[in-house]
Design a protein around this motif. Structure first.
Motif, PDB file in Angstrom:
ATOM      1  N   ASN A 355       0.760  -1.204  -0.065  1.00 28.79           N
ATOM      2  CA  ASN A 355       0.051  -0.061  -0.015  1.00 28.79           C
ATOM      3  C   ASN A 355       1.001   1.234  -0.068  1.00 28.79           C
ATOM      4  O   ASN A 355       0.446   2.210  -0.650  1.00 28.79           O
ATOM      5  N   LYS A 358       2.034   1.730  -3.425  1.00 28.32           N
ATOM      6  CA  LYS A 358       0.980   1.920  -4.239  1.00 28.32           C
ATOM      7  C   LYS A 358       0.525   3.299  -4.349  1.00 28.32           C
ATOM      8  O   LYS A 358       0.106   3.927  -5.188  1.00 28.32           O
ATOM      9  N   TYR A 359       0.470   3.768  -2.963  1.00 31.13           N
ATOM     10  CA  TYR A 359      -0.201   5.144  -2.780  1.00 31.13           C
ATOM     11  C   TYR A 359       1.067   6.251  -2.443  1.00 31.13           C
ATOM     12  O   TYR A 359       0.824   7.314  -2.100  1.00 31.13           O
ATOM     13  N   ASP A 379       5.011   6.330   5.162  1.00 31.90           N
ATOM     14  CA  ASP A 379       5.228   6.674   3.461  1.00 31.90           C
ATOM     15  C   ASP A 379       5.019   8.214   3.279  1.00 31.90           C
ATOM     16  O   ASP A 379       4.598   8.732   4.428  1.00 31.90           O
ATOM     17  N   ILE A 392     -11.310   3.024   5.527  1.00 34.13           N
ATOM     18  CA  ILE A 392     -10.553   2.351   4.812  1.00 34.13           C
ATOM     19  C   ILE A 392     -10.195   1.038   5.430  1.00 34.13           C
ATOM     20  O   ILE A 392      -9.621  -0.130   4.693  1.00 34.13           O
ATOM     21  N   TYR A 397     -13.547  -1.466   0.503  1.00 35.27           N
ATOM     22  CA  TYR A 397     -13.516   0.011   0.402  1.00 35.27           C
ATOM     23  C   TYR A 397     -12.180   0.539  -0.319  1.00 35.27           C
ATOM     24  O   TYR A 397     -11.108   0.181   0.069  1.00 35.27           O
ATOM     25  N   LYS A 398     -12.357   1.261  -1.155  1.00 38.18           N
ATOM     26  CA  LYS A 398     -11.223   2.005  -2.085  1.00 38.18           C
ATOM     27  C   LYS A 398     -11.546   3.373  -2.431  1.00 38.18           C
ATOM     28  O   LYS A 398     -12.652   3.585  -2.783  1.00 38.18           O
ATOM     29  N   GLU A 399     -10.652   4.095  -2.272  1.00 35.71           N
ATOM     30  CA  GLU A 399     -10.659   5.440  -2.663  1.00 35.71           C
ATOM     31  C   GLU A 399     -10.869   5.539  -4.164  1.00 35.71           C
ATOM     32  O   GLU A 399     -10.015   4.999  -5.001  1.00 35.71           O
ATOM     33  N   SER A 407      -6.237  -2.559  -7.561  1.00 36.02           N
ATOM     34  CA  SER A 407      -6.894  -2.245  -6.085  1.00 36.02           C
ATOM     35  C   SER A 407      -8.026  -2.899  -6.024  1.00 36.02           C
ATOM     36  O   SER A 407      -8.781  -3.099  -6.789  1.00 36.02           O
ATOM     37  N   HIS A 408      -8.140  -3.516  -4.659  1.00 44.94           N
ATOM     38  CA  HIS A 408      -9.550  -4.570  -4.397  1.00 44.94           C
ATOM     39  C   HIS A 408     -10.152  -3.892  -3.278  1.00 44.94           C
ATOM     40  O   HIS A 408     -11.313  -4.207  -3.133  1.00 44.94           O
ATOM     41  N   GLY A 409      -9.513  -3.141  -2.279  1.00 42.51           N
ATOM     42  CA  GLY A 409     -10.123  -2.592  -1.280  1.00 42.51           C
ATOM     43  C   GLY A 409     -10.129  -3.690  -0.396  1.00 42.51           C
ATOM     44  O   GLY A 409     -11.190  -3.708   0.427  1.00 42.51           O
ATOM     45  N   LEU A 412      -6.630  -3.946   3.829  1.00 41.05           N
ATOM     46  CA  LEU A 412      -6.620  -3.440   4.963  1.00 41.05           C
ATOM     47  C   LEU A 412      -7.512  -4.210   6.051  1.00 41.05           C
ATOM     48  O   LEU A 412      -7.359  -4.660   7.083  1.00 41.05           O
TER      49      LEU A 412
HETATM   50  P1  ADP Z   1      -6.526  -1.521  -1.898  1.00 40.75           P
HETATM   51  O1  ADP Z   1      -5.354  -1.019  -1.353  1.00 40.75           O
HETATM   52  O2  ADP Z   1      -6.542  -2.748  -2.501  1.00 40.75           O
HETATM   53  O3  ADP Z   1      -7.418  -0.314  -2.586  1.00 40.75           O
HETATM   54  P2  ADP Z   1      -6.954  -1.587   1.001  1.00 40.75           P
HETATM   55  O4  ADP Z   1      -7.821  -2.302   1.989  1.00 40.75           O
HETATM   56  O5  ADP Z   1      -5.320  -1.958   1.220  1.00 40.75           O
HETATM   57  O6  ADP Z   1      -7.249  -2.041  -0.475  1.00 40.75           O
HETATM   58  O7  ADP Z   1      -6.781  -0.141   0.974  1.00 40.75           O
HETATM   59  C1  ADP Z   1      -8.140   0.645   1.064  1.00 40.75           C
HETATM   60  C2  ADP Z   1      -7.871   2.138   0.884  1.00 40.75           C
HETATM   61  O8  ADP Z   1      -7.272   2.654   1.894  1.00 40.75           O
HETATM   62  C3  ADP Z   1      -7.248   2.166  -0.379  1.00 40.75           C
HETATM   63  O9  ADP Z   1      -8.022   2.217  -1.503  1.00 40.75           O
HETATM   64  C4  ADP Z   1      -6.491   3.654  -0.414  1.00 40.75           C
HETATM   65  O10 ADP Z   1      -7.577   4.675  -0.632  1.00 40.75           O
HETATM   66  C5  ADP Z   1      -6.428   3.801   1.267  1.00 40.75           C
HETATM   67  N1  ADP Z   1      -5.045   3.440   1.545  1.00 40.75           N
HETATM   68  C6  ADP Z   1      -4.293   2.246   2.106  1.00 40.75           C
HETATM   69  N2  ADP Z   1      -3.121   2.519   2.343  1.00 40.75           N
HETATM   70  C7  ADP Z   1      -2.832   3.807   1.949  1.00 40.75           C
HETATM   71  C8  ADP Z   1      -1.458   4.489   2.041  1.00 40.75           C
HETATM   72  N3  ADP Z   1      -0.573   4.093   2.570  1.00 40.75           N
HETATM   73  N4  ADP Z   1      -1.683   5.762   1.883  1.00 40.75           N
HETATM   74  C9  ADP Z   1      -2.879   6.542   1.098  1.00 40.75           C
HETATM   75  N5  ADP Z   1      -3.876   5.721   1.231  1.00 40.75           N
HETATM   76  C10 ADP Z   1      -3.966   4.598   1.689  1.00 40.75           C
END
Ligand code: ADP
Length: 446
Positions: A355, A358-359, A379, A392, A397-399, A407-409, A412
């Protein structure tokens, strides 16, 4: 009207049980009380009655005056000659015993072994009571005089009759009162069970109405909160199925689109062929990844084997997977020991590290800090808005910003579930556009 099952038919009714116990107890207590009363009444009235009896036999208080030198024969002779006594005792049909010798027994009552252990003495023979009293004769000799106690017998008989009627009427009243009371007390149970039997999957929002008494209010509150939990669980499942279906649709639509394209032009156009194959590969990888994550999330509760190990080694091992990436990982702080599962912990670390990568599309420096029995994955990426921090961790849930094919949401929510299993508290600190820190606090002491 619900019909009873075989098993239910074999059970006793609570109303019946209650009624029986109360009636039986009333009967028993009343019988014991009346019996005790009877004993007390007999005991106290016997003395009065004995007095009356003595008075009747010897109004002057003593029969035969003179010396006690006389032998029994003389006494009998004297008694027979004493007109007053003969008239009042012997002739008036009394049993006379002097010195253990029965001088007169007009009722044929005295048998061999007949014992009088205290005086006045009450003896029951064929529904009649006989009373025996002691009268002093000749100064020191004792004469026992006995006879039927008619008034006493009548009194006891009346007492017994009243007692039986009282016990019967009281038990009968107790039967009716306890039956109606028990039925009244247990009536809410029938109403509650009726409400429960009406609740099904289509009307899970129905609840047991408010009860008048505190006890039933407690029961109905408990049932209602159970229904809340069931309804919540059911909604979650429904949401989960809808989310999974939704998540499956996009890659499957993409696969089917590319397959159609391949069928039409794929064999002739190498460009389309390569694009389709790559896209289908991406979609199938996405699906595979999602299904693996779903399997972890829905894994049945298995026993975790806890072992002691140094946390740094696990972190380093996970980071090795990203050796070829263009991200820089900095492990800082003091290594510490944990009692946990390496396998599950690696999954959790992978989720947070991936994550973080990715972010954080621009600043590619990621810190892994070991501090106070916790690990912080920090990060310098896009960050998370304040109002999204709680969300989150929810499944799927995903942004919007994260709506990439990768991304699957689910990451976490998996980390949270495994964290709970391993007794790790997970918290997030983040600022939009500045970066995020996920803090994993270990609660299992070593
Ligand atoms: P995914 O990463 O597959 O979307 P996660 O459950 O891991 O699913 O994360 C859910 C959401 O939380 C992400 O879509 C993102 O919006 C937010 N998120 C998670 N980790 C981070 C991070 N390190 N920085 C910013 N946003 C994050």
């Amino acid at each position: 009207m619900a019909t009873l099952s075989e098993k239910e038919k074999n059970k006793k009714s609570a109303v019946f049980n209650q009624t029986f116990i109360i009636t039986f107890t009333t009967f028993l207590l009343l019988s014991i009380m009346i019996l005790a009363l009877r004993i007390i009444v007999i005991d106290t009235s016997i003395d009065t009655y004995a007095h009356m009896f003595i008075n009747e036999v010897s109004p002057s208080g003593s029969i035969l005056k003179g010396t006690s030198e006389l032998d029994n024969q003389d006494i009998i002779d004297r008694l027979l000659n004493d007109n007053d006594v003969i008239k009042k005792s012997l002739l008036a049909n009394k049993i006379v015993i002097i010195d253990g010798k029965v001088l007169s027994d007009p009722y044929n009552l005295i048998y061999d072994g007949f014992t009088i252990n205290k005086l006045p003495f009450l003896y029951k023979h064929q529904d009649y009571y006989y009373i025996f009293v002691a009268i002093q004769i000749l100064g020191s000799k004792l004469m026992i005089v006995g006879g039927p106690a008619f008034e006493f017998t009548a009194f006891i008989k009346t007492f017994d009759r009243i007692a039986i009627i009282t016990i019967f009427l009281a038990s009968l009243s107790s039967l009716f009162i306890s039956y109606f009371l028990s039925r009244n007390i247990l009536r809410p149970v029938i109403s509650i069970s009726k409400h429960i039997s009406e609740i099904n999957i289509n009307n899970l929002e129905h609840r047991i109405p408010e009860q008048k008494t505190i006890e039933y209010e407690i029961i109905s509150n408990k049932i209602n909160s159970m229904l809340d939990r069931i309804q919540y669980g059911y909604e979650i499942q429904k949401q989960f199925i809808s989310d999974v279906s939704h998540e499956l649709r996009t890659p499957l639509t993409s696969i089917s689109g590319y397959v159609k394209m391949l069928k039409r032009w794929g064999t002739r156009d190498e460009g389309i062929l390569i694009e389709s194959i790559e896209s289908i590969e991406r979609s199938t990888n996405y699906l595979k990844d999602m299904i693996e994550k779903l399997l972890i999330l829905n894994e049945p509760e298995t026993e975790i084997e806890f072992e002691e190990f140094n946390i740094k080694r696990v972190v380093e091992k996970v980071l090795k997977l990203y050796d070829n990436s263009d991200y820089n990982f900095y492990i800082r702080g003091e290594d510490f020991k944990v009692k946990s599962s390496k396998e599950y912990l690696s999954i959790i670390f992978k989720i947070f590290i991936e994550n973080a990568m990715k972010y954080s599309p621009e600043n590619k420096n990621i810190d892994i800090i070991m501090k106070d029995y916790s690990i912080i994955i920090k990060d310098n990426g896009i960050g998370i808005a304040e109002d999204k921090k709680e969300k989150i961790f929810e499944r799927f849930y995903k942004e919007d910003s994260a709506r990439t094919t990768k991304s699957h949401g689910l990451g976490l929510s998996i980390a949270k579930k495994l964290g709970d299993k391993l007794n790790i508290n997970i918290e997030v600190e983040s600022k939009l556009n500045e970066g995020s820190s996920f803090i994993l606090q270990f609660k299992n002491d070593v």
